[in-house]
Design a protein around this motif. Structure first.
Motif, mmCIF file in Angstrom:
data_model
loop_
_atom_site.group_PDB
_atom_site.id
_atom_site.type_symbol
_atom_site.label_atom_id
_atom_site.label_comp_id
_atom_site.label_asym_id
_atom_site.label_seq_id
_atom_site.Cartn_x
_atom_site.Cartn_y
_atom_site.Cartn_z
ATOM 1 N N ASN A 114 50.482 48.690 47.686
ATOM 2 C CA ASN A 114 49.364 49.021 48.562
ATOM 3 C C ASN A 114 48.090 49.286 47.765
ATOM 4 O OD1 ASN A 114 49.516 49.585 51.706
ATOM 5 N ND2 ASN A 114 51.583 49.946 50.904
ATOM 6 N N VAL A 115 48.233 50.025 46.676
ATOM 7 C CA VAL A 115 47.064 50.387 45.873
ATOM 8 C C VAL A 115 46.529 49.184 45.090
ATOM 9 C CG1 VAL A 115 46.203 51.925 44.046
ATOM 10 C CG2 VAL A 115 47.850 52.784 45.724
ATOM 11 N N CYS A 116 47.435 48.284 44.698
ATOM 12 C CA CYS A 116 47.053 47.111 43.888
ATOM 13 C C CYS A 116 46.464 45.968 44.700
ATOM 14 C CB CYS A 116 48.284 46.545 43.167
ATOM 15 S SG CYS A 116 48.858 47.515 41.790
ATOM 16 N N GLU A 117 46.769 45.919 45.969
ATOM 17 C CA GLU A 117 46.503 44.721 46.779
ATOM 18 C C GLU A 117 45.051 44.242 46.696
ATOM 19 O OE1 GLU A 117 47.654 41.805 49.837
ATOM 20 O OE2 GLU A 117 48.756 43.021 48.386
ATOM 21 N N ALA A 118 44.107 45.122 47.026
ATOM 22 C CA ALA A 118 42.707 44.688 47.080
ATOM 23 C C ALA A 118 42.149 44.288 45.707
ATOM 24 C CB ALA A 118 41.840 45.774 47.721
ATOM 25 N N PRO A 119 42.401 45.057 44.638
ATOM 26 C CA PRO A 119 41.887 44.617 43.336
ATOM 27 C C PRO A 119 42.399 43.235 42.924
ATOM 28 C CG PRO A 119 42.533 46.917 43.226
ATOM 29 C CD PRO A 119 42.993 46.409 44.560
ATOM 30 N N ILE A 120 43.664 42.950 43.234
ATOM 31 C CA ILE A 120 44.235 41.655 42.866
ATOM 32 C C ILE A 120 43.677 40.543 43.751
ATOM 33 C CG2 ILE A 120 46.372 40.298 42.805
ATOM 34 C CD1 ILE A 120 47.835 42.896 41.995
ATOM 35 N N VAL A 121 43.670 40.771 45.057
ATOM 36 C CA VAL A 121 43.277 39.717 45.999
ATOM 37 C C VAL A 121 41.762 39.534 46.049
ATOM 38 C CG1 VAL A 121 43.298 39.036 48.433
ATOM 39 C CG2 VAL A 121 45.349 40.023 47.402
ATOM 40 N N VAL A 122 41.022 40.644 46.117
ATOM 41 C CA VAL A 122 39.576 40.557 46.313
ATOM 42 C C VAL A 122 38.831 40.437 44.988
ATOM 43 C CG1 VAL A 122 37.550 41.722 47.282
ATOM 44 C CG2 VAL A 122 39.762 41.875 48.449
ATOM 45 N N LYS A 123 39.220 41.271 44.023
ATOM 46 C CA LYS A 123 38.507 41.271 42.735
ATOM 47 C C LYS A 123 39.140 40.361 41.687
ATOM 48 C CE LYS A 123 35.852 45.529 42.527
ATOM 49 N NZ LYS A 123 35.578 46.727 41.711
ATOM 50 N N LYS A 124 40.286 39.771 42.062
ATOM 51 C CA LYS A 124 40.989 38.836 41.166
ATOM 52 C C LYS A 124 41.387 39.485 39.844
ATOM 53 C CE LYS A 124 40.059 35.763 44.293
ATOM 54 N NZ LYS A 124 41.053 35.513 45.359
ATOM 55 N N GLU A 125 41.706 40.777 39.898
ATOM 56 C CA GLU A 125 42.190 41.449 38.691
ATOM 57 C C GLU A 125 43.577 40.941 38.334
ATOM 58 O OE1 GLU A 125 42.179 45.693 38.746
ATOM 59 O OE2 GLU A 125 40.064 45.840 39.326
ATOM 60 N N GLU A 128 48.835 43.030 35.896
ATOM 61 C CA GLU A 128 49.198 44.098 34.967
ATOM 62 C C GLU A 128 48.095 45.165 34.904
ATOM 63 O OE1 GLU A 128 49.057 40.837 34.132
ATOM 64 O OE2 GLU A 128 51.209 40.435 34.399
ATOM 65 N N GLU A 129 46.843 44.703 34.858
ATOM 66 C CA GLU A 129 45.724 45.635 34.793
ATOM 67 C C GLU A 129 45.621 46.449 36.082
ATOM 68 O OE1 GLU A 129 42.160 43.498 33.935
ATOM 69 O OE2 GLU A 129 42.877 42.741 32.001
ATOM 70 N N ALA A 130 45.781 45.760 37.214
ATOM 71 C CA ALA A 130 45.687 46.430 38.514
ATOM 72 C C ALA A 130 46.782 47.482 38.653
ATOM 73 C CB ALA A 130 45.774 45.408 39.640
ATOM 74 N N GLN A 131 47.984 47.152 38.196
ATOM 75 C CA GLN A 131 49.098 48.099 38.296
ATOM 76 C C GLN A 131 48.880 49.300 37.382
ATOM 77 O OE1 GLN A 131 52.821 46.025 37.625
ATOM 78 N NE2 GLN A 131 52.944 45.411 39.783
ATOM 79 N N LYS A 132 48.352 49.058 36.207
ATOM 80 C CA LYS A 132 48.094 50.157 35.281
ATOM 81 C C LYS A 132 47.075 51.125 35.886
ATOM 82 C CE LYS A 132 46.612 51.149 30.539
ATOM 83 N NZ LYS A 132 46.102 50.576 29.252
ATOM 84 N N HIS A 133 46.011 50.560 36.455
ATOM 85 C CA HIS A 133 44.978 51.392 37.093
ATOM 86 C C HIS A 133 45.567 52.129 38.297
ATOM 87 C CE1 HIS A 133 40.833 51.651 39.261
ATOM 88 N NE2 HIS A 133 41.069 52.744 38.576
#
Length: 259
Positions: A114-125, A128-133
């Motif tokens: 849930n926390v990772c979804e938007a950074p990965i999908v919207v910001k294309k992070e 691994e980086e998104a999960q760490k954050h």
């Protein structure tokens, strides 16, 4: 990012109609970076509508919205007069995180997802980086041990803290809170307010619609009292809670604080 601006967020003469009902009437507000503003008032005052109009969940009828002193949107009589290009608007809207009364988590995804979804999908992070954050944010809101749980296995207060982490995952400059504790059992409210208090101490710009008067008194730089679609009174917490000047403010506080 350049910070050569006076106000991070400003509204001028904002109004909002739903048919013949005028919910917001000539709302003027200027917010400086790092300011914490609590918006209080009776149900139906227009508080949530105002918050939702800032990030375009509601389209204003008339008025101007500025972000970092730049005209974001100007509308008059339900017609757009001027606005930033769409891609620039979207870029700025991503810097405005919002937490709702209801948590709106994806039930089929884990807390971490849930926390990772938007950074990965919207910001294309990168994942691994998104999960760490995300894990760092979950630790910040006191839920590092719940990363692999599903929302249905969490209390309401825990779900709301996940929702806060999810909003923070996009690295917003402004956080909007729309009565984030109103759907919670009383014993769960404190953990959510604690997270919000820490955010305020860290310098996050925050606009909070809240019924938690203790939080508003302790944490806010300014308190706005809204009634009947207008900002009836504003001031420091001490001015509003100790010496309100408007009769409508006095009667509201007397009823809610039972003094």
């Amino acid at each position: 990012m350049s910070e050569q601006y006076e106000y991070i967020l400003k509204t001028e003469h904002v109004s909002k109609r739903f048919g013949s009902l005028e919910v917001l009437k000539d709302i003027n507000l200027a917010v400086k970076k790092g300011e914490v503003i609590c918006i209080i008032g009776p149900s139906g005052a227009g508080k949530s509508t105002f918050l939702r109009s800032l990030n375009q969940l509601e389209k204003i009828t008339s008025g101007k919205i500025f972000i970092r002193d730049e005209l974001f949107l100007h509308r008059e009589h339900d017609h757009t007069i001027d606005r930033l290009p769409h891609d620039k608007q979207q870029e700025l809207l991503l810097e405005m995180g919002m937490v709702f009364q209801r948590f709106n988590l994806f039930p089929h995804k884990t807390v971490l997802q849930n926390v990772c979804e938007a950074p990965i999908v919207v910001k294309k992070e990168k994942k691994e980086e998104a999960q760490k954050h995300a894990r760092a944010l979950l630790e910040q809101v006191g839920l590092s041990d719940k990363a692999d749980e599903y929302p249905s296995r969490l209390s309401g207060g825990q779900q709301q803290r996940v929702a806060i982490a999810r909003a923070l995952a996009m690295n917003p400059e402004i956080m909007l809170f729309d009565e984030p504790t109103s759907a919670l059992d009383p014993e769960l409210v404190g953990d959510v307010l604690k997270v919000m208090t820490e955010l305020a101490k860290e310098g996050m710009t925050m606009l909070c619609v809240t019924h938690e008067m203790g939080f508003a008194r302790e944490v806010a730089d300014r308190v706005l009292f809204m009634a009947d679609g207008i900002i009836a009174e504003e001031g420091t917490p001490d001015e509003i809670f100790t010496n309100p000047k408007v009769e409508r403010t006095k009667s509201f506080l007397q009823s809610i604080l039972e003094v």
